[in-house]
Design an enzyme around this catalytic site. Structure first.
Site, PDB file in Angstrom:
ATOM      1  N   LEU A  73       0.797  -1.231   0.000  1.00  0.00           N
ATOM      2  CA  LEU A  73       0.000   0.000   0.000  1.00  0.00           C
ATOM      3  C   LEU A  73       0.829   1.282   0.000  1.00  0.00           C
ATOM      4  O   LEU A  73       0.512   2.230   0.723  1.00  0.00           O
ATOM      5  CB  LEU A  73      -0.966   0.003   1.201  1.00  0.00           C
ATOM      6  CG  LEU A  73      -2.007  -1.113   1.215  1.00  0.00           C
ATOM      7  CD1 LEU A  73      -2.803  -1.077   2.512  1.00  0.00           C
ATOM      8  CD2 LEU A  73      -2.959  -0.994   0.018  1.00  0.00           C
ATOM      9  N   CYS A 130      -6.031  -6.736   2.193  1.00  0.00           N
ATOM     10  CA  CYS A 130      -4.648  -6.603   1.745  1.00  0.00           C
ATOM     11  C   CYS A 130      -3.745  -7.512   2.579  1.00  0.00           C
ATOM     12  O   CYS A 130      -3.655  -7.354   3.798  1.00  0.00           O
ATOM     13  CB  CYS A 130      -4.151  -5.170   1.876  1.00  0.00           C
ATOM     14  SG  CYS A 130      -2.431  -5.031   1.333  1.00  0.00           S
TER      15      CYS A 130
HETATM   16  C1  LIG Z   1       1.006  -5.173  -7.641  1.00  0.00           C
HETATM   17  C2  LIG Z   1      -0.381  -5.313  -7.090  1.00  0.00           C
HETATM   18  C3  LIG Z   1      -0.891  -4.360  -6.202  1.00  0.00           C
HETATM   19  C4  LIG Z   1      -2.168  -4.469  -5.669  1.00  0.00           C
HETATM   20  N1  LIG Z   1      -2.655  -3.493  -4.835  1.00  0.00           N
HETATM   21  C5  LIG Z   1      -3.918  -3.582  -4.359  1.00  0.00           C
HETATM   22  C6  LIG Z   1      -4.464  -2.542  -3.548  1.00  0.00           C
HETATM   23  O1  LIG Z   1      -3.837  -1.523  -3.277  1.00  0.00           O
HETATM   24  N2  LIG Z   1      -5.736  -2.699  -3.089  1.00  0.00           N
HETATM   25  C7  LIG Z   1      -6.498  -3.802  -3.398  1.00  0.00           C
HETATM   26  O2  LIG Z   1      -7.646  -3.889  -2.970  1.00  0.00           O
HETATM   27  N3  LIG Z   1      -6.007  -4.786  -4.174  1.00  0.00           N
HETATM   28  C8  LIG Z   1      -4.747  -4.704  -4.664  1.00  0.00           C
HETATM   29  N4  LIG Z   1      -4.255  -5.708  -5.476  1.00  0.00           N
HETATM   30  C9  LIG Z   1      -5.117  -6.868  -5.791  1.00  0.00           C
HETATM   31  C10 LIG Z   1      -5.816  -6.716  -7.133  1.00  0.00           C
HETATM   32  O3  LIG Z   1      -6.651  -5.576  -7.164  1.00  0.00           O
HETATM   33  C11 LIG Z   1      -6.640  -7.965  -7.471  1.00  0.00           C
HETATM   34  O4  LIG Z   1      -7.587  -8.152  -6.460  1.00  0.00           O
HETATM   35  C12 LIG Z   1      -5.780  -9.221  -7.547  1.00  0.00           C
HETATM   36  O5  LIG Z   1      -4.545  -8.937  -8.139  1.00  0.00           O
HETATM   37  C13 LIG Z   1      -6.452 -10.377  -8.297  1.00  0.00           C
HETATM   38  O6  LIG Z   1      -6.739 -10.042  -9.639  1.00  0.00           O
HETATM   39  P1  LIG Z   1      -5.733 -10.387 -10.869  1.00  0.00           P
HETATM   40  O7  LIG Z   1      -5.394 -11.820 -10.778  1.00  0.00           O
HETATM   41  O8  LIG Z   1      -6.509 -10.017 -12.103  1.00  0.00           O
HETATM   42  O9  LIG Z   1      -4.543  -9.517 -10.684  1.00  0.00           O
HETATM   43  C14 LIG Z   1      -2.971  -5.597  -6.019  1.00  0.00           C
HETATM   44  C15 LIG Z   1      -2.469  -6.556  -6.902  1.00  0.00           C
HETATM   45  C16 LIG Z   1      -1.199  -6.444  -7.448  1.00  0.00           C
HETATM   46  C17 LIG Z   1      -0.697  -7.486  -8.395  1.00  0.00           C
END
Ligand SMILES: Cc1cc2nc3c(=O)[nH]c(=O)nc-3n(C[C@H](O)[C@H](O)[C@H](O)COP(=O)(O)O)c2cc1C
Ligand SMILES: Cc1cc2nc3c(=O)[nH]c(=O)nc-3n(C[C@H](O)[C@H](O)[C@H](O)COP(=O)(O)OP(=O)(O)OC[C@H]3O[C@@H](n4cnc5c(N)ncnc54)[C@H](O)[C@@H]3O)c2cc1C
Ligand code: FES
Lengths: 303, 254
Positions: A73, A130
């Site tokens: 974060l 998170c």
């Molecule tokens: C580098 C990175 C940073 C992330 N930061 C946040 C965040 O600040 N808040 C949040 O709710 N989810 C965060 N996520 C989670 C994503 O929003 C998402 O829920 C998760 O990556 C699953 O989806 P995906 O497989 O399409 O990436 C982050 C994911 C990644 C890879």
């Protein structure tokens, strides 16, 4: 003509495709690749009350069909978002949805109260999932009483659409989903990342400075899809589904499983234009399969 | 402007078993590219390689619409990029990151090692165009680890160190006799392994010489969206793919 408009709780979106928090910056990072205003929503990167530097480098490790992150974060705080970032991105023709984080319930309330005063923000996503912070974060999202408590508290401070982002790192995600529904959430989004880790066998050290981190990408898609389907059947409020979506077909699978909207995360790193391809692909699918409204796809899995 | 674009593999120039120059050709080539900029290359045909790989832009030719990269095969992605066939499609996101500052005149030193020598062809050329006097100091374990010196010699004097003494002076770059001399450089540029860059930055600092280092942190997006690539600095974490990869070493507190 396919009607792409969709309703997520009280929030009207022009199409069901959003960019997932933490993977799309504040949108401006992608301006060279496409107009971020084409998206249904931008879930901007996680915001906290005060400036946070995040975790130490290395914060990322590639894994089979995915990646672990431990960003933790990093952000400049809610005041900076309201004063500097939001004015620069509010002209996008899309919903800007802040992702709200805190170490304590009071933090969540304070961030929410500040955002509640901002014109042009019609929804927030409450991140109780998170896995990369020592205090708060996922701790709120893995026990039902604390998920309910923080949702109830934020509900009182927020007048518009409240989306609660769930952690998949629980025994029964439907229990938490029902809990936050009862506490006043207008929608749930899922899944956040799965807690995982990676070791460099050569150096015998963990690949992340924090040892553990959050797994995302296509590796998690089947589990995420299953959770979306379970939650869809457990609650009445709409679901924003995500986890490993790499293309339109993946997104359609989430909608068929019960997601009203979808979010694209890690795929943005592989193809910065993926979101528009997903929007166009969903439209083409609806045309081909005779759906006049994209909302007709929601939960339309047969059998 | 940053672009995501398909190119066709035009040719390889094999420098030895583990080092090669990859040249791609496109229907279009972005011309606004500067020394230090890099590309995020998608590695085709290997599902284990999920993320793109950041690689510096070695050179480009607007007339032929070609762009080339010097690649040191150190792992699965960089090895796979060396195993493709002519005509294969390679997708890249480019040009990314900031660039080295190019003064209008004066005398500079460039210190490179490993894959960190790649950005110095474009830099050497830009410096020469400005009439800057450039010395290249390239280090490696043995003479078989020293590359691109012919290219560099078009733009300035080339010095070499090897740890085994098989070419140039024996030892590390920072042990070169040059550093014992008057060192009347206006700026030092460096790219390579972190310990080397930090040692170079220290020597520059002791002599009051401005120093720019180009970092090779692990990256996911390359465009400032994920914050995975940060490097610590006295002013907080810096995002290497957008605020860098080139930093004045004072900014990093080195
Ligand atoms: C580098 C990175 C940073 C992330 N930061 C946040 C965040 O600040 N808040 C949040 O709710 N989810 C965060 N996520 C989670 C994503 O929003 C998402 O829920 C998760 O990556 C699953 O989806 P995906 O497989 O399409 O990436 C982050 C994911 C990644 C890879
Ligand atoms: C801005 C920038 C410019 C670059 N320019 C060039 C260039 O011009 N030519 C070139 O050959 N390389 C360059 N690199 C380095 C290159 O990106 C890495 O070597 C490459 O990503 C390794 O991928 P791989 O799949 O071959 O290795 P992997 O199989 O992923 O890893 C092999 C081993 O190397 C380690 N490793 C991989 N990448 C890094 C890293 N960045 N830092 C520390 N350890 C690492 C891994 O932990 C692992 O132990 C650059 C990097 C950056 C950030
Ligand atoms: S690699 Fe994603 S922000 Fe730098």
């Amino acid at each position: 003509m396919v009607d792409l408009k969709i309703q997520l709780g009280g929030l009207q979106m022009k199409n069901p495709v959003g960019a997932a928090s933490g993977t799309f910056g504040f949108g401006s990072e992608f301006e060279d690749f496409f107009d971020p205003g084409r998206l249904g929503a931008i879930f901007v990167k996680g915001i906290t009350l005060k400036n946070r530097e995040g975790n130490d480098y290395p914060r990322m490790a590639e894994t089979a069909s995915g990646m672990l992150n431990a960003v933790g974060l990093q952000n400049k705080g809610v005041d900076y978002f309201i004063e500097t970032i939001f004015p620069a991105i509010k002209h996008y023709d899309t919903e800007i949805i802040p992702n709200v984080n805190g170490s304590t319930v009071d933090d969540y309330i304070e961030v929410t109260e500040k955002l509640n005063e901002v014109k042009g923000i019609h929804a927030i996503e409450l991140n109780i999932s998170c896995p990369n912070v020592k205090e708060g974060g996922m701790a709120f999202g893995v026990s039902c009483p604390s998920a309910v408590a923080v949702t109830e508290a934020v509900r009182k401070a927020w007048d518009k659409t409240l989306i609660v982002k769930l952690s998949p790192n629980v025994t029964d995600i439907t229990e938490i989903a029902r809990g936050v529904e009862g506490a006043g959430a207008d929608a749930v989004s899922l899944v956040n990342t799965f807690l995982g880790m990676a070791i460099d066998a050569r150096t015998r050290r963990p690949k992340l400075s924090t040892v553990t981190g959050g797994l995302s990408g296509p590796a998690i898609k089947p589990i995420a899809l299953r959770m979306v389907w379970q939650v869809y059947h457990a609650v009445k409020i709409p679901v924003s589904g995500m986890g490993g979506i790499m293309n339109a077909e993946d997104a359609i699978e989430f909608m068929l499983a019960g997601a009203t909207t979808v979010q694209i995360g890690t795929a943005n790193f592989i193809d910065p234009q993926v979101s528009v391809k997903v929007i166009d692909g969903i439209k083409a699918y609806c045309r081909e399969h005779g759906f006049d409204r994209v909302s007709d796809l929601v939960g339309a899995m047969e059998g | 402007m940053k672009r995501v674009q398909d190119f066709k593999l035009k040719s390889y120039r094999r420098l030895n078993r583990e080092n090669y120059i990859l040249t791609l050709q496109g229907d279009y080539l972005e011309k606004d590219m500067h020394p230090g900029n890099f590309a995020e290359i998608q590695v085709p045909g290997l599902p284990e390689v999920f993320l793109r790989r950041p690689i510096s832009i070695l050179d480009f030719d607007p007339a032929k619409k070609t762009i080339s990269f010097y690649i040191k095969a150190i792992g699965k992605g960089t090895r796979q990029l060396g195993r493709l066939a002519e005509g294969d499609t390679v997708n890249i996101v480019y040009p990314l990151g900031n660039s080295f500052s190019v003064p209008r005149k004066g005398k500079v030193l460039i210190v490179g090692g490993g894959s960190g020598i790649a950005p110095f062809v474009l830099l050497g050329r830009a410096l020469q165009q400005q009439g800057v006097e450039t010395t290249f100091l390239i280090g490696g374990r043995t003479r078989n680890d020293i590359f691109l010196t012919e290219e560099f010699s078009r733009y300035g004097t080339v010095l070499v160190t090897t740890e085994d003494g098989s070419r140039g002076e024996k030892g590390l770059v920072t042990g070169h006799s040059l550093f014992a001399g008057s060192m009347n450089f206006d700026r030092i540029y460096t790219c390579g392994p972190d310990p080397m860059m930090k040692a170079v930055a220290r020597l520059a600092g002791q002599r009051g010489i401005d120093c720019e280092a180009s970092l090779e942190n692990l990256m996911a997006c390359g465009i400032g969206a994920c914050l995975c690539c940060v490097t610590p600095s006295p002013g907080g974490n810096r995002v290497v793919c957008t605020e860098g990869p080139v930093f004045n070493t004072k900014v990093l507190g080195w």
